[in-house]
Design a protein around this motif. Structure first.
Motif, PDB file in Angstrom:
ATOM      1  N   PHE A  86      42.731 -19.686   0.166  1.00 32.03           N
ATOM      2  CA  PHE A  86      43.459 -18.888   1.158  1.00 32.03           C
ATOM      3  C   PHE A  86      44.513 -19.749   1.840  1.00 32.03           C
ATOM      4  O   PHE A  86      44.235 -20.878   2.242  1.00 32.03           O
ATOM      5  CB  PHE A  86      42.501 -18.321   2.219  1.00 32.03           C
ATOM      6  N   ASP A  87      45.716 -19.205   1.981  1.00 35.80           N
ATOM      7  CA  ASP A  87      46.778 -19.903   2.708  1.00 35.80           C
ATOM      8  C   ASP A  87      46.538 -19.743   4.205  1.00 35.80           C
ATOM      9  O   ASP A  87      46.445 -18.621   4.716  1.00 35.80           O
ATOM     10  CB  ASP A  87      48.157 -19.332   2.333  1.00 35.80           C
ATOM     11  N   VAL A  88      46.427 -20.872   4.896  1.00 35.23           N
ATOM     12  CA  VAL A  88      46.148 -20.864   6.337  1.00 35.23           C
ATOM     13  C   VAL A  88      47.351 -21.483   7.041  1.00 35.23           C
ATOM     14  O   VAL A  88      47.669 -22.651   6.826  1.00 35.23           O
ATOM     15  CB  VAL A  88      44.871 -21.662   6.665  1.00 35.23           C
ATOM     16  N   PRO A  89      48.048 -20.699   7.883  1.00 31.15           N
ATOM     17  CA  PRO A  89      49.223 -21.246   8.565  1.00 31.15           C
ATOM     18  C   PRO A  89      48.850 -22.234   9.664  1.00 31.15           C
ATOM     19  O   PRO A  89      47.713 -22.273  10.132  1.00 31.15           O
ATOM     20  CB  PRO A  89      49.904 -20.005   9.149  1.00 31.15           C
ATOM     21  N   CYS A  90      49.843 -23.002  10.053  1.00 32.59           N
ATOM     22  CA  CYS A  90      49.691 -23.960  11.146  1.00 32.59           C
ATOM     23  C   CYS A  90      49.241 -23.241  12.420  1.00 32.59           C
ATOM     24  O   CYS A  90      49.551 -22.070  12.628  1.00 32.59           O
ATOM     25  CB  CYS A  90      51.046 -24.657  11.360  1.00 32.59           C
ATOM     26  N   ASP A  91      48.506 -23.929  13.281  1.00 31.76           N
ATOM     27  CA  ASP A  91      48.042 -23.414  14.573  1.00 31.76           C
ATOM     28  C   ASP A  91      47.065 -22.243  14.430  1.00 31.76           C
ATOM     29  O   ASP A  91      47.075 -21.309  15.235  1.00 31.76           O
ATOM     30  CB  ASP A  91      49.231 -22.996  15.459  1.00 31.76           C
ATOM     31  N   THR A  92      46.208 -22.293  13.423  1.00 27.97           N
ATOM     32  CA  THR A  92      45.178 -21.279  13.226  1.00 27.97           C
ATOM     33  C   THR A  92      43.819 -21.882  13.547  1.00 27.97           C
ATOM     34  O   THR A  92      43.531 -23.012  13.170  1.00 27.97           O
ATOM     35  CB  THR A  92      45.180 -20.783  11.759  1.00 27.97           C
ATOM     36  N   ILE A  93      42.983 -21.112  14.237  1.00 29.43           N
ATOM     37  CA  ILE A  93      41.613 -21.560  14.478  1.00 29.43           C
ATOM     38  C   ILE A  93      40.801 -21.256  13.223  1.00 29.43           C
ATOM     39  O   ILE A  93      40.805 -20.138  12.717  1.00 29.43           O
ATOM     40  CB  ILE A  93      41.008 -20.856  15.705  1.00 29.43           C
ATOM     41  N   VAL A  94      40.111 -22.285  12.719  1.00 25.96           N
ATOM     42  CA  VAL A  94      39.328 -22.147  11.494  1.00 25.96           C
ATOM     43  C   VAL A  94      37.847 -22.326  11.827  1.00 25.96           C
ATOM     44  O   VAL A  94      37.462 -23.315  12.452  1.00 25.96           O
ATOM     45  CB  VAL A  94      39.761 -23.207  10.448  1.00 25.96           C
ATOM     46  N   MET A  95      37.031 -21.344  11.402  1.00 25.43           N
ATOM     47  CA  MET A  95      35.575 -21.414  11.577  1.00 25.43           C
ATOM     48  C   MET A  95      34.955 -21.679  10.208  1.00 25.43           C
ATOM     49  O   MET A  95      35.223 -20.959   9.255  1.00 25.43           O
ATOM     50  CB  MET A  95      35.034 -20.101  12.145  1.00 25.43           C
ATOM     51  N   ILE A  96      34.116 -22.693  10.117  1.00 28.84           N
ATOM     52  CA  ILE A  96      33.443 -23.042   8.863  1.00 28.84           C
ATOM     53  C   ILE A  96      31.994 -22.571   8.941  1.00 28.84           C
ATOM     54  O   ILE A  96      31.255 -22.968   9.848  1.00 28.84           O
ATOM     55  CB  ILE A  96      33.488 -24.567   8.610  1.00 28.84           C
ATOM     56  N   ASN A  97      31.584 -21.739   7.996  1.00 27.63           N
ATOM     57  CA  ASN A  97      30.225 -21.213   7.970  1.00 27.63           C
ATOM     58  C   ASN A  97      29.355 -22.134   7.113  1.00 27.63           C
ATOM     59  O   ASN A  97      29.201 -21.936   5.909  1.00 27.63           O
ATOM     60  CB  ASN A  97      30.231 -19.784   7.415  1.00 27.63           C
ATOM     61  N   ALA A  98      28.779 -23.160   7.763  1.00 27.68           N
ATOM     62  CA  ALA A  98      27.947 -24.131   7.042  1.00 27.68           C
ATOM     63  C   ALA A  98      26.705 -23.460   6.463  1.00 27.68           C
ATOM     64  O   ALA A  98      26.260 -23.801   5.371  1.00 27.68           O
ATOM     65  CB  ALA A  98      27.545 -25.274   7.976  1.00 27.68           C
ATOM     66  N   TRP A  99      26.146 -22.483   7.179  1.00 23.69           N
ATOM     67  CA  TRP A  99      24.946 -21.786   6.711  1.00 23.69           C
ATOM     68  C   TRP A  99      25.210 -21.148   5.347  1.00 23.69           C
ATOM     69  O   TRP A  99      24.405 -21.279   4.427  1.00 23.69           O
ATOM     70  CB  TRP A  99      24.538 -20.726   7.729  1.00 23.69           C
ATOM     71  N   ALA A 100      26.343 -20.477   5.205  1.00 22.49           N
ATOM     72  CA  ALA A 100      26.669 -19.806   3.939  1.00 22.49           C
ATOM     73  C   ALA A 100      26.967 -20.823   2.831  1.00 22.49           C
ATOM     74  O   ALA A 100      26.550 -20.638   1.685  1.00 22.49           O
ATOM     75  CB  ALA A 100      27.855 -18.869   4.133  1.00 22.49           C
ATOM     76  N   ILE A 101      27.663 -21.889   3.156  1.00 17.82           N
ATOM     77  CA  ILE A 101      27.984 -22.922   2.161  1.00 17.82           C
ATOM     78  C   ILE A 101      26.705 -23.577   1.647  1.00 17.82           C
ATOM     79  O   ILE A 101      26.549 -23.822   0.457  1.00 17.82           O
ATOM     80  CB  ILE A 101      28.945 -23.976   2.764  1.00 17.82           C
ATOM     81  N   HIS A 102      25.751 -23.823   2.554  1.00 19.69           N
ATOM     82  CA  HIS A 102      24.499 -24.475   2.173  1.00 19.69           C
ATOM     83  C   HIS A 102      23.588 -23.583   1.335  1.00 19.69           C
ATOM     84  O   HIS A 102      22.616 -24.066   0.759  1.00 19.69           O
ATOM     85  CB  HIS A 102      23.745 -24.934   3.418  1.00 19.69           C
ATOM     86  N   ARG A 103      23.876 -22.294   1.289  1.00 20.33           N
ATOM     87  CA  ARG A 103      23.057 -21.357   0.503  1.00 20.33           C
ATOM     88  C   ARG A 103      23.850 -20.738  -0.647  1.00 20.33           C
ATOM     89  O   ARG A 103      23.410 -19.754  -1.241  1.00 20.33           O
ATOM     90  CB  ARG A 103      22.501 -20.272   1.419  1.00 20.33           C
ATOM     91  N   ASP A 104      24.983 -21.307  -0.953  1.00 23.48           N
ATOM     92  CA  ASP A 104      25.847 -20.780  -2.012  1.00 23.48           C
ATOM     93  C   ASP A 104      25.270 -21.147  -3.379  1.00 23.48           C
ATOM     94  O   ASP A 104      25.173 -22.326  -3.723  1.00 23.48           O
ATOM     95  CB  ASP A 104      27.251 -21.380  -1.842  1.00 23.48           C
ATOM     96  N   PRO A 105      24.896 -20.145  -4.208  1.00 26.90           N
ATOM     97  CA  PRO A 105      24.301 -20.458  -5.514  1.00 26.90           C
ATOM     98  C   PRO A 105      25.259 -21.121  -6.494  1.00 26.90           C
ATOM     99  O   PRO A 105      24.820 -21.700  -7.481  1.00 26.90           O
ATOM    100  CB  PRO A 105      23.840 -19.085  -6.034  1.00 26.90           C
ATOM    101  N   THR A 106      26.562 -21.064  -6.223  1.00 26.15           N
ATOM    102  CA  THR A 106      27.505 -21.773  -7.100  1.00 26.15           C
ATOM    103  C   THR A 106      27.534 -23.271  -6.794  1.00 26.15           C
ATOM    104  O   THR A 106      28.009 -24.063  -7.599  1.00 26.15           O
ATOM    105  CB  THR A 106      28.938 -21.201  -6.983  1.00 26.15           C
ATOM    106  N   LEU A 107      27.010 -23.659  -5.628  1.00 28.70           N
ATOM    107  CA  LEU A 107      26.983 -25.072  -5.233  1.00 28.70           C
ATOM    108  C   LEU A 107      25.594 -25.691  -5.343  1.00 28.70           C
ATOM    109  O   LEU A 107      25.466 -26.897  -5.568  1.00 28.70           O
ATOM    110  CB  LEU A 107      27.467 -25.228  -3.781  1.00 28.70           C
ATOM    111  N   TRP A 108      24.556 -24.884  -5.157  1.00 28.60           N
ATOM    112  CA  TRP A 108      23.202 -25.401  -5.072  1.00 28.60           C
ATOM    113  C   TRP A 108      22.308 -24.720  -6.095  1.00 28.60           C
ATOM    114  O   TRP A 108      22.362 -23.510  -6.277  1.00 28.60           O
ATOM    115  CB  TRP A 108      22.623 -25.163  -3.669  1.00 28.60           C
TER     116      TRP A 108
END
Length: 201
Positions: A86-108
């Motif tokens: 995703f293209d994210v422009p300058c001055d954007t607040i970004v939220m990272i969902n660690a819970w979802a990343i840690h349960r992603d079957p493509t990663l784990w």
């Protein structure tokens, strides 16, 4: 700063003990690691915790499944960038969902299961784990948290025999909030092991 440090560490310990009670074979293996290293002669100390790879695996796996800050601290983009395609422009607040990343079957592999051995012998798994964030803006209390949780959890395993209060599994439902408490607080039974007599005498 004190609230963030104490709340997150106590929550991690509660999730870790809940996982251990639901997986008695993991608890038994962790106790065996501690007994092999120290026996019942002396109590675990801070320099010892990084010499206990299985205990570290239990903590890492607990943080993977139950990060106390499931949405990491918000970040603010200083330049235009691309995140996850995703293209994210300058001055954007970004939220990272660690819970979802840690349960992603493509990663784990088998992401919903509690498997501390996935962190054994280094491997790629530690690089995908981000309960404290990543890079320059990672949590500054990460080192302290790892020591406090490791020392406390190791002491609880070394000093006490633990059991569930009933035959039912410990409820692993997640509560609400910015941090991730258990919906049902942990209740457990414990019996002192012989080392407690040496510590108290």
């Amino acid at each position: 700063m004190l609230l963030a440090g104490t709340d997150s560490s106590s929550l991690t310990l509660e999730w870790a003990m809940s996982n251990l009670l639901n997986h008695p074979e993991v608890l038994k293996r962790a106790r065996a690691e501690l007994d092999a290293k120290f026996g019942q002669e002396r109590l675990i100390d801070e320099p010892d915790i990084f010499e206990l790879p299985y205990l570290q695996g239990i903590i890492s796996e607990t943080l993977r499944l139950y990060p106390t800050a499931p949405l990491l601290v918000p970040h603010y983009t200083s330049d235009d960038c691309t995140i996850g395609g995703f293209d994210v422009p300058c001055d954007t607040i970004v939220m990272i969902n660690a819970w979802a990343i840690h349960r992603d079957p493509t990663l784990w592999d088998d992401p919903e299961s509690f498997k501390p051995e996935r962190f054994a012998n280094g491997g790629e798994e530690p690089y995908k784990l981000m309960p404290f964030g990543q890079g320059r803006r990672a949590c500054p209390g990460m080192g302290l948290a790892q020591r406090v949780v490791g020392l406390t959890l190791g002491s609880l395993i070394q000093c006490f025999e633990w059991e569930k209060v009933s035959e039912m599994k410990v409820d692993m439902s997640e509560g609400k909030g910015l941090t991730m408490p258990k919906a049902v607080p942990l209740e457990a039974m414990c019996k002192a092991r012989p080392i407690v007599n040496k510590v108290l005498s």
